[in-house]
Motif scaffolding. Sequence first.
Motif, PDB file in Angstrom:
ATOM      1  N   VAL A   5       0.903  -1.206  -0.056  1.00  0.00           N
ATOM      2  CA  VAL A   5      -0.147   0.059  -0.162  1.00  0.00           C
ATOM      3  C   VAL A   5       1.047   1.073   0.003  1.00  0.00           C
ATOM      4  N   GLU A   6       0.696   2.264  -1.000  1.00  0.00           N
ATOM      5  CA  GLU A   6       1.457   3.347  -1.133  1.00  0.00           C
ATOM      6  C   GLU A   6       0.847   4.414  -0.616  1.00  0.00           C
ATOM      7  N   SER A   7       1.272   5.271  -0.174  1.00  0.00           N
ATOM      8  CA  SER A   7       0.724   6.781   0.472  1.00  0.00           C
ATOM      9  C   SER A   7       1.730   7.957   0.240  1.00  0.00           C
ATOM     10  N   VAL A  23       4.019   0.374   2.425  1.00  0.00           N
ATOM     11  CA  VAL A  23       3.931  -0.557   3.621  1.00  0.00           C
ATOM     12  C   VAL A  23       3.545  -2.099   3.148  1.00  0.00           C
ATOM     13  N   ALA A  24       4.159  -2.903   3.559  1.00  0.00           N
ATOM     14  CA  ALA A  24       3.722  -4.406   3.145  1.00  0.00           C
ATOM     15  C   ALA A  24       3.446  -5.135   4.238  1.00  0.00           C
ATOM     16  N   SER A  25       2.451  -5.697   3.784  1.00  0.00           N
ATOM     17  CA  SER A  25       1.705  -6.779   4.934  1.00  0.00           C
ATOM     18  C   SER A  25       1.372  -7.954   4.154  1.00  0.00           C
ATOM     19  N   GLY A  90       2.519  11.734 -12.053  1.00  0.00           N
ATOM     20  CA  GLY A  90       2.234  10.468 -12.543  1.00  0.00           C
ATOM     21  C   GLY A  90       1.894   9.553 -11.294  1.00  0.00           C
ATOM     22  N   VAL A  91       1.700   8.488 -11.357  1.00  0.00           N
ATOM     23  CA  VAL A  91       1.492   7.582 -10.325  1.00  0.00           C
ATOM     24  C   VAL A  91       2.611   6.934 -10.165  1.00  0.00           C
ATOM     25  N   TYR A  92       2.929   6.488  -8.759  1.00  0.00           N
ATOM     26  CA  TYR A  92       4.177   5.973  -8.376  1.00  0.00           C
ATOM     27  C   TYR A  92       3.358   4.656  -7.579  1.00  0.00           C
ATOM     28  N   TYR A  93       4.260   3.751  -8.041  1.00  0.00           N
ATOM     29  CA  TYR A  93       3.805   2.343  -7.732  1.00  0.00           C
ATOM     30  C   TYR A  93       5.365   1.778  -6.757  1.00  0.00           C
ATOM     31  N   CYS A  94       4.957   0.985  -5.848  1.00  0.00           N
ATOM     32  CA  CYS A  94       5.868   0.090  -5.298  1.00  0.00           C
ATOM     33  C   CYS A  94       5.745  -1.449  -5.816  1.00  0.00           C
ATOM     34  N   SER A 110       4.979  -8.306  -7.437  1.00  0.00           N
ATOM     35  CA  SER A 110       3.924  -7.968  -6.774  1.00  0.00           C
ATOM     36  C   SER A 110       3.927  -6.447  -6.497  1.00  0.00           C
ATOM     37  N   TRP A 111       2.783  -5.658  -6.888  1.00  0.00           N
ATOM     38  CA  TRP A 111       2.451  -4.193  -7.024  1.00  0.00           C
ATOM     39  C   TRP A 111       1.485  -3.702  -5.783  1.00  0.00           C
ATOM     40  N   GLY A 112       1.574  -2.594  -5.713  1.00  0.00           N
ATOM     41  CA  GLY A 112       0.664  -1.839  -5.106  1.00  0.00           C
ATOM     42  C   GLY A 112      -0.113  -1.015  -5.872  1.00  0.00           C
ATOM     43  N   GLN A 113      -1.349  -0.336  -5.394  1.00  0.00           N
ATOM     44  CA  GLN A 113      -2.209   0.342  -6.323  1.00  0.00           C
ATOM     45  C   GLN A 113      -1.770   1.625  -6.800  1.00  0.00           C
TER      46      GLN A 113
END
Length: 121
Positions: A5-7, A23-25, A90-94, A110-113
């Motif tokens: 989850v990115e923020s 944050v990885a869960s 733009g959109v940043y993804y982890c 694996s990617w965040g939103q």
Amino acid sequence: QVQLVESGGGLVQAGDSLRLSCVASGRTFSYGTAGWFHQAPGKEREFVAALLWKGVIIYADSVKGRFTISKDNANTMYLQMNTLKPEDTGVYYCATDLRGGPYDARSWGSWGQGTQVTVSS
């Protein structure tokens, strides 16, 4: 299965700074590897920075000296972005679960939103 989850995104002016978090869960970043990618409107997802094995850190040329990737524990990664430019919009993804060359988005499993960053001129 890991959830990312990115923020931290937002609307800023050119020259400002932002710090993104990921944050990885479910589990930790796979083997400690994690990366950030940027997708500008109408463009492909592009590599920004990554934490690799044995503490190796790599950056895209376009962000060297301005962005800093870091991780403060096994579950949280950051991207400190300074001296932002309109082209950083733009959109940043982890991402984690690296399976090949880190510069290629297809290597990450694996990617965040994503979190939106908008830099006005």
